[in-house]
Structure formats: C-alpha cells, structure tokens
Design an enzyme around this catalytic site. Structure first.
Site, PDB file in Angstrom:
ATOM      1  N   LEU A 181    -119.989 -44.297  69.071  1.00 30.24           N
ATOM      2  CA  LEU A 181    -120.562 -44.484  70.414  1.00 30.24           C
ATOM      3  C   LEU A 181    -121.058 -43.185  71.058  1.00 30.24           C
ATOM      4  O   LEU A 181    -120.902 -42.976  72.257  1.00 30.24           O
ATOM      5  CB  LEU A 181    -119.542 -45.170  71.349  1.00 30.24           C
ATOM      6  CG  LEU A 181    -119.008 -46.531  70.902  1.00 30.24           C
ATOM      7  CD1 LEU A 181    -117.925 -47.013  71.861  1.00 30.24           C
ATOM      8  CD2 LEU A 181    -120.135 -47.568  70.831  1.00 30.24           C
ATOM      9  N   CYS A 218    -115.202 -52.779  70.805  1.00 36.36           N
ATOM     10  CA  CYS A 218    -114.581 -51.485  71.066  1.00 36.36           C
ATOM     11  C   CYS A 218    -113.082 -51.689  71.204  1.00 36.36           C
ATOM     12  O   CYS A 218    -112.650 -52.692  71.760  1.00 36.36           O
ATOM     13  CB  CYS A 218    -115.069 -50.906  72.392  1.00 36.36           C
ATOM     14  SG  CYS A 218    -116.827 -50.907  72.558  1.00 36.36           S
ATOM     15  N   GLY A 246    -127.337 -54.355  57.763  1.00 32.28           N
ATOM     16  CA  GLY A 246    -128.453 -54.457  56.825  1.00 32.28           C
ATOM     17  C   GLY A 246    -128.461 -55.763  56.044  1.00 32.28           C
ATOM     18  O   GLY A 246    -127.711 -56.699  56.369  1.00 32.28           O
ATOM     19  N   GLY A 248    -128.600 -58.949  62.315  1.00 32.98           N
ATOM     20  CA  GLY A 248    -127.833 -58.732  61.086  1.00 32.98           C
ATOM     21  C   GLY A 248    -128.761 -58.871  59.896  1.00 32.98           C
ATOM     22  O   GLY A 248    -128.973 -59.954  59.363  1.00 32.98           O
TER      23      GLY A 248
HETATM   24  C1  LIG Z   1    -126.509 -46.512  63.076  1.00 33.61           C
HETATM   25  C2  LIG Z   1    -126.074 -47.705  63.847  1.00 33.61           C
HETATM   26  C3  LIG Z   1    -125.634 -47.544  65.158  1.00 33.61           C
HETATM   27  C4  LIG Z   1    -125.221 -48.652  65.910  1.00 33.61           C
HETATM   28  N1  LIG Z   1    -124.813 -48.478  67.200  1.00 33.61           N
HETATM   29  C5  LIG Z   1    -124.471 -49.566  67.952  1.00 33.61           C
HETATM   30  C6  LIG Z   1    -124.106 -49.401  69.322  1.00 33.61           C
HETATM   31  O1  LIG Z   1    -124.118 -48.302  69.887  1.00 33.61           O
HETATM   32  N2  LIG Z   1    -123.743 -50.528  70.004  1.00 33.61           N
HETATM   33  C7  LIG Z   1    -123.753 -51.782  69.437  1.00 33.61           C
HETATM   34  O2  LIG Z   1    -123.440 -52.766  70.107  1.00 33.61           O
HETATM   35  N3  LIG Z   1    -124.120 -51.944  68.146  1.00 33.61           N
HETATM   36  C8  LIG Z   1    -124.475 -50.883  67.402  1.00 33.61           C
HETATM   37  N4  LIG Z   1    -124.864 -51.059  66.097  1.00 33.61           N
HETATM   38  C9  LIG Z   1    -124.893 -52.415  65.512  1.00 33.61           C
HETATM   39  C10 LIG Z   1    -126.310 -52.984  65.538  1.00 33.61           C
HETATM   40  O3  LIG Z   1    -126.820 -53.114  66.838  1.00 33.61           O
HETATM   41  C11 LIG Z   1    -126.332 -54.373  64.834  1.00 33.61           C
HETATM   42  O4  LIG Z   1    -125.477 -55.264  65.504  1.00 33.61           O
HETATM   43  C12 LIG Z   1    -125.930 -54.322  63.373  1.00 33.61           C
HETATM   44  O5  LIG Z   1    -126.325 -53.118  62.761  1.00 33.61           O
HETATM   45  C13 LIG Z   1    -126.503 -55.496  62.569  1.00 33.61           C
HETATM   46  O6  LIG Z   1    -127.915 -55.494  62.589  1.00 33.61           O
HETATM   47  P1  LIG Z   1    -128.817 -54.839  61.417  1.00 33.61           P
HETATM   48  O7  LIG Z   1    -128.289 -55.373  60.128  1.00 33.61           O
HETATM   49  O8  LIG Z   1    -130.216 -55.246  61.740  1.00 33.61           O
HETATM   50  O9  LIG Z   1    -128.612 -53.354  61.517  1.00 33.61           O
HETATM   51  C14 LIG Z   1    -125.256 -49.958  65.331  1.00 33.61           C
HETATM   52  C15 LIG Z   1    -125.698 -50.105  63.999  1.00 33.61           C
HETATM   53  C16 LIG Z   1    -126.113 -49.009  63.270  1.00 33.61           C
HETATM   54  C17 LIG Z   1    -126.590 -49.211  61.859  1.00 33.61           C
END
Ligand SMILES: Cc1cc2nc3c(=O)[nH]c(=O)nc-3n(C[C@H](O)[C@H](O)[C@H](O)COP(=O)(O)O)c2cc1C
Length: 316
Positions: free
Chosen positions: A77, A134, A222, A252
């Site tokens: 965070l 969190c 991913g 996701g």
């Molecule tokens: C590098 C990184 C940082 C992330 N930071 C946050 C965050 O600060 N707050 C949050 O709610 N989710 C955070 N996530 C989760 C993403 O918002 C998302 O829920 C998750 O990666 C699944 O989506 P995706 O497969 O398209 O990445 C983060 C994900 C990644 C990869």
C-alpha cells in the site's frame, strides 16, 4: 450491426461510464502514469491506487515478481497519503473527462471513515472503492474482507459518511464463499461491488530457498486468476447482485476484448484492468475498441444488454 450503432455506456451507482473499461487499483498509479500513453478521457473510469490516511512507503523490493501466467505483488500500500492526494493528485485528474474512483485502505475502521469522509467532500471524486483486503489491527490482523461481521461494520461506518460518491466495496477472493461477504457488503449499504482482489500466494527460489518477495506472501493477479474471478462474479451475480440490481465491477486477468465480454456475461457491468497494463500500457484503450467490435459481431447494440447473459446447460 454497424459499430457506430453500439452504445458502450454503463452505469455504476451514480457514475455514468462512457464505456465499461476502467483501470484497476494499483496498476496505473494516480492516473498520471497511463496519461503518458493516451487521453484518460477515453476510459469509462479511473481507479486510483489505495489511499491511506498517512503516507506509506510500502514493503522494500522485490515487491513484484512475474510468475507463470501472472504476477505476485506485495507492494504494501505504498501511497502519498490523503493530504497529498487531495492537494496534488486529485486536482491533476480534473483535466481529464473521466470519472475518478478513489480506492481507500486502512487498518482501523476509524482510518477508513476519516479518509472516505474527506474524499466524499472533495470535488472530483465520483466513487470510493473500499479495499477491504487489509489486516484489521484491532482484530489481530484478520482482513476486514474475509468475515461478514467486521466487513458489515466497516461498510456501515463508512456509509454514514459517504453521502455523495458511489460506494463500491472491493471483495477479497480469499474466502470460502464470496456470496456471504457480498451479501454483508450489500446489506450494509454498498452501492456496487467490485471483485476480485488478488489471491494470496507465494513463490520460493528452488535453489536458494529464498522467498521471491521480501514480504514472503503476496497477491496473485493476471490471467491465472481469471477463471476464479469469473466463477466468483457469477456466484455473486446469482446470489446477490442480480436480484438486487447491484452493479458489479469485475476484475482479475482481463486482457483481451473477449475477456471483457466474458466478464459482462458472468454478471459484471464494467471491468477493471490491472496486470495487463504491465504487458501493454495501451491495453485499456485497445479494449474499448475491441469491445465495440465484439458487440457488433454479436449483434448486441448495448453493453448493458450483455450483463449476466450466459447460457445454461440445455438452454439456447
Ligand atoms: C502491482 C499491483 C498493485 C496493486 N495495488 C492495489 C491497491 O493498492 N489496492 C487494491 O485494492 N488492489 C490493488 N491491486 C489489485 C488489483 O487492483 C486487482 O484487484 C488484481 O490485480 C486483479 O486484477 P488483474 O488480474 O487485472 O491485475 C494491485 C495489483 C497489482 C498487480
């Protein structure tokens, strides 16, 4: 059907999105990182990284590693904190014609409430997305989002203060049945749900025995998690969101236009795109055009018409 006849607009609470594509929290900073690549006004919405009351450094690197079919992260965070966000980051987003959804995190309910109240009073905040993945320091580190009672208490407390912005609760997939936490969030007053956050995971170097992340444990994102997200969105759609007409933002593993169409069919009204931005920062705008083409191919004139529309065994 001609592509010009396609209406990509969708509604999430009081947020009118010109198309169903948003960034995912933590994968586009405060918007400025992606603004180097395209006009953010082309997106349905921008979702910022998590904002906390105080600034946070996050975990030391390595805090992000590539794994087969995805990524593990334990950013911790890292963010500029509420005051700097309001003074610098939010005003910088005002020049773009795009709704801003601010993701909020905290370790006590009081912290969440303070941040959400300040954001609700600020100009330019269309939505607040609660990151409930969190650790709750008051309850010995258990995540807010994994049990219905602390989740409901948190959402109720925030709901009291959030009177203007659309309140979105971002659900954790690290639960036995996501319909239980979805219902708790909806009962407590959420205007919309987003799912899923990352799945807990870890990686170990086989030869040194060292964990790949300094924090040891991280969140998997991913393509690897896409089928989990689709299942969970469908489950939430059937049990909670569909019957109550509650919008869902699905995320996701979204990377291609076909993925967006699949998420809409599962029950998402819009999608957020995270990890795919690290592969190609243009992903979100490419998806806008791709979804328009996809709907034309399907002969569906509005993205809204596809939400929840999947066939069941035997159905045509
Ligand atoms: C590098 C990184 C940082 C992330 N930071 C946050 C965050 O600060 N707050 C949050 O709610 N989710 C955070 N996530 C989760 C993403 O918002 C998302 O829920 C998750 O990666 C699944 O989506 P995706 O497969 O398209 O990445 C983060 C994900 C990644 C990869």
């Amino acid at each position: 059907m001609a592509q010009g006849d396609i209406d990509l607009g969708v509604q999430v609470g009081s947020i009118a999105m010109k198309n169903p594509i948003a960034t995912a929290s933590g994968c586009g900073g405060y918007g400025e990182e992606l603004a180097e690549f395209y006009d953010l006004g082309r997106l349905g919405a921008i979702v910022t990284k998590s904002i906390t009351l105080q600034p946070r450094e996050g975990h030391p690197p390595p805090r992000l590693v590539e794994v087969r079919a995805g990524m593990l992260n334990a950013i911790g965070l890292a963010n500029v904190g509420l005051d700097r966000f309001l003074a610098e980051k939010l005003p910088a987003l005002a020049r773009f014609d795009v709704p801003v959804i601010v993701n909020v995190a905290g370790s006590t309910p009081e912290e969440y409430v303070a941040v959400c109240a300040a954001l609700d009073a600020a100009d330019g905040v269309a939505g607040i997305e609660l990151n409930v993945s969190c650790p709750n320091v008051k309850r010995g580190g258990m995540e807010f989002g994994v049990a219905p009672e602390p989740l409901a208490a948190l959402v109720e407390a925030v709901r009291e203060k959030v009177t203007r912005a659309t309140l979105i609760v971002k659900l954790s997939p690290n639960v036995t049945d996501i319909a239980v936490t979805a219902k708790a969030a909806a009962d407590a007053g959420a205007d919309a749900l987003s799912l899923v956050n990352t799945l807990r995971g870890m990686a170990i170097d086989p030869w040194t025995g060292r964990p790949a992340l300094t924090n040891t444990v991280g969140g998997l994102s991913g393509p690897a998690i896409k089928p989990v997200a689709i299942y969970m969105i469908r489950r939430v759609w059937e049990e909670v969101a569909g019957p109550r007409h509650l919008p869902v933002i699905g995320l996701g593993g979204v990377q291609f236009a076909e993925d967006v169409i699949e998420f809409l069919r599962a029950g998402a009204t819009a999608v957020s795109v995270g990890t795919a931005n690290f592969v190609d920062p243009q992903t979100c705008v490419t998806l806008v055009d791709g979804v328009r083409e996809g709907l034309a191919r399907l002969g569906v004139s509005s993205a809204r018409d596809l939400v929840g529309r999947m066939q069941r065994g035997g159905e045509t």
